[in-house]
Design an enzyme around this catalytic site. Sequence first.
Site, PDB file in Angstrom:
ATOM      1  N   LYS A   1      40.238  39.302  28.789  1.00  0.00           N
ATOM      2  CA  LYS A   1      39.220  38.973  27.628  1.00  0.00           C
ATOM      3  C   LYS A   1      38.037  40.242  27.517  1.00  0.00           C
ATOM      4  O   LYS A   1      37.486  39.704  26.354  1.00  0.00           O
ATOM      5  CB  LYS A   1      39.177  37.678  27.539  1.00  0.00           C
ATOM      6  CG  LYS A   1      40.699  36.774  26.475  1.00  0.00           C
ATOM      7  CD  LYS A   1      41.456  37.193  25.584  1.00  0.00           C
ATOM      8  CE  LYS A   1      42.484  37.044  25.663  1.00  0.00           C
ATOM      9  NZ  LYS A   1      43.603  37.501  24.483  1.00  0.00           N
TER      10      LYS A   1
ATOM     11  N   TYR B   1      43.068  36.376  33.560  1.00  0.00           N
ATOM     12  CA  TYR B   1      43.060  36.159  32.120  1.00  0.00           C
ATOM     13  C   TYR B   1      41.574  36.449  31.961  1.00  0.00           C
ATOM     14  O   TYR B   1      41.301  36.476  30.451  1.00  0.00           O
ATOM     15  CB  TYR B   1      43.330  34.392  31.374  1.00  0.00           C
ATOM     16  CG  TYR B   1      43.133  34.605  30.508  1.00  0.00           C
ATOM     17  CD1 TYR B   1      44.016  34.288  29.068  1.00  0.00           C
ATOM     18  CD2 TYR B   1      42.458  33.600  29.634  1.00  0.00           C
ATOM     19  CE1 TYR B   1      43.430  34.655  27.390  1.00  0.00           C
ATOM     20  CE2 TYR B   1      41.570  33.176  28.761  1.00  0.00           C
ATOM     21  CZ  TYR B   1      42.960  33.711  27.932  1.00  0.00           C
ATOM     22  OH  TYR B   1      43.129  33.252  26.219  1.00  0.00           O
TER      23      TYR B   1
END
EC number: 1.-.-.-
Length: 253
Positions: free
Chosen positions: A162, A158
């Site tokens: 990002k 994750y």
Amino acid sequence: MATTNKVYFIAGGNRGIGLSLVKELSSREGTTVFASARKPEAATELQEWSKSHPNVKTVELDVTSQQSANEAAQSVAKAVDGIDVLWLNSGICQSYYTVMEAPEEVWNAHYQTNVLGPIHVFKAFYPLLTKKKTRQVIFTSSECGSMGDFRATGFSAYGQSKAAINFTMKELSVELADEHFTFISIHPGVVKTDMNADAIKKFTETSPEMLTYLKKVTIIPEESVSSMLKVVDNLKPENNGSFYRYDGTIIPF
């Protein structure tokens, strides 16, 4: 169809932060809000809201598919002559692993949705954005993707996704600077959504310290959205390429 309304497209407007954005924006005078969902018929709360708010239009969109993004843009183009603000909010957070533990399919899923997804949607909607002077593109990002304020969180895939989308935002802010776009990434905070509920459940089992931190800083979607909109409503050309927290403070890349 020509419209004097300010037109928003919210990718991932069917739940959580995205749905709160749809509700807040569509409650304003003079707005038209398009909200995407992978399966609009299953987005019951969004569908109910749109029934009482005729300025809300639901659009089918699978961000992992460029063809789906193109079809969504074609659908919107039949209803309006352009869009002012593209908010790239679709994303997943299903990576509660260290780098050594994360399976390959987890890395791939996060890259497909959180990185290629926004790219697919922006490329599809670019022509509609150029029809208006506003030309604002908002990437929902996360502090987990910051290198300048790095914290080991256990969100491996994750966080990487990002960081990658922040790079993409920054690159676009340079590539299209002469076309008067304003691109930003924004961290919505740790928001009480179904997605974050999964994280809290996981850290209950694996990291009491992280669980304590998450519970301390968690805010409700309405607080996140009202704060983020203060940032977006006041964007100026010189803010192009910036990375914000929901409260308007700057996050280092």
